[in-house]
Design a protein around this motif. Structure first.
Motif, short mmCIF file in Angstrom:
data_model
loop_
_atom_site.label_atom_id
_atom_site.label_comp_id
_atom_site.label_asym_id
_atom_site.label_seq_id
_atom_site.Cartn_x
_atom_site.Cartn_y
_atom_site.Cartn_z
N ARG A 138 -3.59 0.52 -4.24
CA ARG A 138 -4.93 0.95 -3.82
C ARG A 138 -5.72 -0.23 -3.26
N ALA A 169 0.83 -1.21 0.00
CA ALA A 169 0.00 0.00 0.00
C ALA A 169 0.86 1.26 0.00
N LYS A 228 -4.52 -0.90 0.17
CA LYS A 228 -5.04 0.09 1.12
C LYS A 228 -6.49 -0.25 1.49
N ALA A 229 -7.27 -0.64 0.48
CA ALA A 229 -8.66 -1.00 0.73
C ALA A 229 -8.74 -2.24 1.61
N ARG A 264 1.68 1.03 6.66
CA ARG A 264 1.57 1.97 5.55
C ARG A 264 1.88 3.39 6.04
N ARG A 324 1.72 3.01 -3.92
CA ARG A 324 0.50 3.75 -3.61
C ARG A 324 -0.14 4.38 -4.83
N ARG A 325 0.64 4.63 -5.88
CA ARG A 325 0.05 5.22 -7.08
C ARG A 325 -0.37 4.16 -8.11
N HIS A 326 -0.25 2.90 -7.73
CA HIS A 326 -0.58 1.82 -8.65
C HIS A 326 -1.83 1.09 -8.16
N PRO A 327 -2.50 0.36 -9.07
CA PRO A 327 -3.74 -0.34 -8.68
C PRO A 327 -3.53 -1.27 -7.48
#
Lengths: 318, 314
Positions: free
Chosen positions: A130, A120, A133-134, A201, A124-127
């Protein structure tokens, strides 16, 4: 270092007192007279009076508390009314099982949580970042008893890799033993993955933005080297704190998990002790759990000072 | 001047800030050259784009900053260079000294570990050899008790020692080009002088090409043969330091010079610079129509930007 240790130990004394005071009050604040509850409905007045005297309940609260403290300090925890054994003899075997499950759960929580948290942060800027993070947010929201049921349905009912519940002692073979601990420890550990991944994170993002990371880059170091040596060293600090917090939440989580899976650990013992109003046993378990959490946190404090020597010098002298 | 004699040749370099609200040019049309084993001062106020220019050359810009144009290091293009090649140059042939050693150095890793990271990455020296080299480096930057320092963390050193350690780190692999970004700004005046003398001395002794970023023309006068003055993301004047100090061609350079304190002039109240650096969002509009204005050679090797209504109005 010695001085730091001494300070930490000194600071622990009041922390140990808090659960002790709570246990003391717990038993005396419960509705009804402990002696009559312990003896049940059939007891005569004389029997109750005798037990009250034996328990010291006819003395002033201060004297009672002093006696209580000296009993605790010398591990005179009394007799378990429901198991008909001294509490001191009952706790260790149950504690061993819970400690084993908790350590396994801690490993799951850290390995999976740090993995997800690192993805994450670094991606962080990649799918995938994300998604990670979810997952972290989802992990915080899902309670461990729900996870336990999902794990049972998937791994015990659908694919039948593990038993639905029950405990196999190590004496019956190491592999079956570990197999019996697999689902309970996973359920307990996965419940904390969300928390661990969020902390990972956050602390990685804090450290990634530090100027010394740019300096490391200016030296032409590989990303792997920068991550493992320069970033991880500092990002690990909040995670150490997390281990201390997890100790508490794993022990309390074990009450639910051990009952779902039928594991004879402290959590199940606690449940039975409460159901049977076995005050001496409850007291002993709270004493054990409190001490365990405090010991874990002491170890964390020591590790903290090893990883970041600045801690020893206090916050003011950087 | 042919390209072989140039350590660094920057042409039409720009840096664009990408924000959710749009793109803002922070550095535009920057041209300068740095001859081998020579010194160039890049001067300007905070926000003039001088540090971004240095970071772009060193490949250390943050993700939201996009460089364009050309910067050649000994003839090799740096802008858009593949990551692996960049790693091979960084720390080994290009050294970078940061402004704040306290934050630019790791707070927990011992100095000995940090100082040898470059050597570990770029040389085949053994652990023991690296350790010995680290001690030599600390001696080279004028530190004593080097063995103790190697075991210390950055917080245990004084401000001057920290910057010396930072410099030792940047030169650990004997780079050809040393970029120093405001190396003295965080230090008090006495230490500033020492660090500038150290940098000048190292430059001469090791034959380094030195790109010195500073807001202090006094520092440039002491250290640099050539100077380029930046304002609002563009170079407004460049040339030989002595010449520009004597006859500043651009109104902004004159203002900078006037704002520098001089010895024996202590009573004078320093003027503030009237042409304040514009906000980044304004530079987009400024740049929009015409792009950077051209530089005119007013005397041999002394270039001044065409004065336009922007400065006159300010």
């Amino acid at each position: 270092m010695i001085w730091y240790l001494f300070q930490r130990l000194l600071a622990l004394l009041p922390t140990v007192l808090v659960p002790l005071v709570l246990v003391f009050l717990l038993i005396r604040l419960a509705p009804g007279d402990p002696a009559s509850i312990i003896l049940g409905d059939q007891a005569t007045q004389q029997q109750i009076a005798a037990l009250r005297h034996q328990m010291g309940l006819d003395q002033s609260p201060i004297v009672q508390f002093g006696r209580f403290l000296s009993d605790m300090a010398t591990l005179q925890l009394g007799q378990s009314s429901f198991l008909q054994q001294p509490v001191v003899d009952v706790i260790p075997s149950y504690a061993a099982v819970t400690i084993e499950i908790s350590v396994l759960a801690l490993v799951w929580a850290l390995v999976i949580g740090i993995g997800i948290g690192a993805i994450a942060a670094f991606r962080r800027r990649h799918p995938e970042g994300r998604v990670a993070k979810a997952l972290g947010i989802l992990g915080i929201s899902v309670p461990n008893y729900f996870l336990a049921l999902v794990l049972i349905i998937v791994f015990a009912v659908a694919v039948r890799w593990f038993a639905v519940g029950g405990y196999v002692p190590p004496a019956a073979g190491l592999l079956p033993h570990l197999q019996s601990l697999m689902l309970p420890s996973l359920a307990l550990g996965l419940g904390e993955v969300g928390f661990v991944s969020r902390i990972t994170r956050g602390s990685l993002l804090d450290v990634i933005g530090e100027p010394f990371v740019v300096t490391a880059k200016s030296l032409g170091l590989r990303t792997s080297r920068i991550t493992t040596t320069h970033i991880a060293r500092l990002a690990a600090l909040p995670l150490l704190t997390v281990i201390g917090l997890l100790a508490a939440s794993l022990i309390s989580g074990s009450v639910v998990i051990e009952n779902i899976f039928g594991i004879p650990g402290i959590g199940q013992l606690m449940f039975n002790a409460v159901s049977n109003r076995d005050y001496s046993l409850i007291q002993g378990i709270v004493l054990f759990s409190g001490t365990a959490i405090i010991v874990v946190n002491l170890v964390v404090d020591i590790l903290y000072a090893v990883v970041d020597p600045r801690v020893q010098y206090g916050a003011h002298a950087r | 001047m042919t390209t072989d004699t140039l350590a660094l040749s920057v042409q039409n370099l720009s840096v664009t800030v990408r924000r959710p609200g749009g793109r803002y040019p922070a550095v535009r049309g920057v041209d300068f050259t740095l001859a081998r084993s020579s010194t160039l001062g890049l001067v300007g106020e905070s926000g003039s784009g001088k540090s971004l220019t240095a970071l772009a050359v060193a490949g250390l810009l943050a993700d939201n900053l996009v460089p364009a144009g050309s910067a050649r290091f000994h003839g090799e293009e740096l802008i858009g260079m593949p990551e692996a090649r960049r790693r091979a140059l960084s720390g080994s042939r290009i050294g970078f000294v940061f402004q704040e050693p306290m934050s630019a150095l790791h707070p927990v890793l011992p100095i000995g570990v940090q100082l040898t990271e470059g050597l570990r990455a770029h040389t085949s020296l053994t652990r023991a050899q690296r350790h010995g080299r680290a001690q030599e480096l600390l001696e080279l930057v004028g530190l004593t008790k080097t063995r103790d320092i190697l075991g210390n963390r950055i917080g245990q050193l004084s401000g001057g020692m920290r910057q010396r350690v930072m410099i030792a780190m940047a030169i650990s692999c004997e780079p050809d080009l040393l970029i120093a970004d405001e190396p003295t700004t965080a230090l008090d005046v006495t230490l500033q002088k020492q660090v500038i003398e150290l940098l000048g001395g190292l430059q001469e002794r090791l034959g380094l090409s030195l790109l010195l970023i500073t807001h202090d023309l006094g520092v440039v006068a002491q250290t640099c043969e050539n100077v380029a003055v930046m304002y609002a993301g563009e170079i407004v004047e460049r040339g030989r330091t002595d010449q520009i100090m004597r006859e500043p061609g651009h109104v902004y350079t004159r203002a900078l010079l006037d704002a520098s304190p001089r010895i024996g002039d202590a009573r004078r109240r320093l003027p503030s610079i009237a042409t304040a650096a514009p906000w980044l969002r304004d530079t987009r509009e400024l740049a929009g129509a015409s792009g950077p204005a051209a530089l005119r050679e007013v005397s041999p090797q002394h270039w001044v930007r065409e004065q336009d209504e922007r400065e006159d109005a300010a």
